[in-house]
Design an enzyme around this catalytic site. Structure first.
Site: not given
Ligand code: GLU
Length: 420
Positions: A110
């Protein structure tokens, strides 16, 4: 856990609390648990950016890779004023478990940049994004770590991301990031994916509990990409959406909100305020409404030990990451609330991100129908596997989902061995 900093609102502690329960239930080796409790890599960058008025602002950015045991790290980038390293760590670990629950071949990561994207000009946002990519460039890439949108970021930010990464690599590399516009190698169905996954989980939960969607009401907290699309998708299967909210407050109409009108209003005003189709409530009141389904699709810890006993919904489908604190888990369980946990409920987004990455690497693109069918199969199967695990072990859906995910990561970690 360090008791000095242990608090209900610390998202990493919330993650660890569930991981520990799942690991104990699985009988995992202590060494393995210590590996899974720790993030593999954390990068902090400080980014001087020239603002429109000529001043220089130094922004702080993070990228955390929790695990690359099952594949490249995967997870979004959050642009928000209150984003911090501890939160990004938790979000990265949740991505690891989420990817493992739906069995897509990724680890978890993240990113976060401390900024207010709604107060910056387009040019400022572009410069921050490009500077951030340059700062973390050596640690990301299609086979290392693949970012995506999260709160405060969108397809345009991903387009700048892909361009910066490609320019520095001297290659066209669309698989370096997902959630891109379709013209740059984005996938059909990606924008709707998280909300559609929420709907599929709600539909499966209702089926499991023998409830009829056409006789059900839902309150959705949040009206960003996840909240708004979830509401529209839930309405498409006959569920009455009686309340929605944004950061300023909520709107309630017992006969159902006019979602098309509300969406149009939001596109112009960027807030719910001023929309005449319901009564104003606070976000707190929205969470405590007497509805069949509650979809928290905003931020962490909105349901906690202070309000969990007042929740009246029979089903909670977690569109957001970490909306329920670990302390609230027990209160909701004791009340018999059927919770579809975040690492399953909002996994539709990363599932279609995986499809996008696959399509980019093949340069061969699927129809919307292919994307939707494949995603539906994964979500329905993962829901069934979670509920089955919960029943077999007499655990909550949340701990069952963690058990599914943690077991898969433990397996690859064990097989790969400890390199020394
Ligand atoms: N931000 C989204 C999540 O928390 C998508 C992450 C992604 O597609 O890599 O799942």
């Amino acid at each position: 856990m360090n008791p000095q900093v242990a608090s209900e609102d610390n998202p990493y502690h919330a993650m660890e609390a569930r991981l520990d329960l799942a690991a104990a239930r699985l009988g995992l080796e202590p060494n393995l648990i210590s590996i899974l409790r720790t993030c593999e890599r954390e990068i902090t960058v400080s980014m001087p950016v020239v603002m429109d008025d000529g001043s220089v602002n130094v922004f702080e950015g993070f990228r955390v890779q929790h695990s690359t045991s099952r594949g490249p790290a995967k997870g979004g980038i959050r642009f928000a004023m209150n984003v911090n390293r501890e939160e990004v760590r938790a979000l990265a670990a949740w991505m690891t478990w989420k990817c493992a629950v739906v069995n897509v071949p990724f680890g978890g990561g993240k990113g976060g940049v401390v900024c207010d994207p709604f107060k910056m000009s387009k040019g400022e946002l572009e410069r921050v994004t490009r500077r951030y990519v340059t700062g973390i460039m050596d640690f990301i890439g299609p086979d290392r770590d693949v970012p995506a949108p999260d709160m405060g970021t969108d397809g345009q930010v991903m387009a700048w991301f892909m361009d910066t990464y490609s320019m520095h690599s001297r290659n066209y590399l669309p698989a370096s990031v997902t959630g891109k516009p379709i013209s740059l190698g984005g996938s059909l169905g990606r924008i709707e994916a998280t909300g559609r996954g929420v709907m599929l989980c709600a539909r499966e939960a209702l089926k499991h509990l023998g409830m009829n969607p056409k006789e059900c009401t839902v309150a959705v907290q949040g009206s960003g990409n996840v909240g708004m699309i979830s509401a529209l998708q839930l309405a498409s299967i006959g569920i009455k959406v009686v309340a929605m909210s944004d950061v300023h407050g909520a709107l309630y109409n017992e006969n159902g909100l006019d979602l098309a009108g509300l969406r149009k209003h939001m596109q112009v005003q960027r807030k719910l305020d001023g929309f005449k189709g319901g009564d104003r409530l606070s976000n707190k009141e929205l969470l405590e409404l007497s509805v069949d389904i509650l979809v928290p699709a905003a931020t962490e810890n909105v349901i906690n030990s202070r309000n969990a006993a007042k929740i009246q919904a029979k089903i909670i489908v977690e569109g957001a990451n970490g909306p329920v604190s670990a302390k609230a888990d027990k209160i909701l369980d004791d009340k018999g609330v059927f919770v579809v946990p975040d690492i399953l409920a909002n996994a539709g987004g990363v599932t279609v991100s995986y499809f996008e990455w696959v399509q980019d690497r093949m340069s061969f693109f699927w129809t919307q129908r292919e994307v939707e069918e494949r995603m539906e199969r994964i979500m329905v199967d993962s829901f069934a596997a979670t509920v089955d695990m919960a029943q077999r072990f007499g655990e909550s859906n949340r701990i069952a989902a963690y058990m599914l995910g943690v077991d898969r990561v433990a397996e690859t970690t064990r097989m790969r061995g400890i390199y020394a």
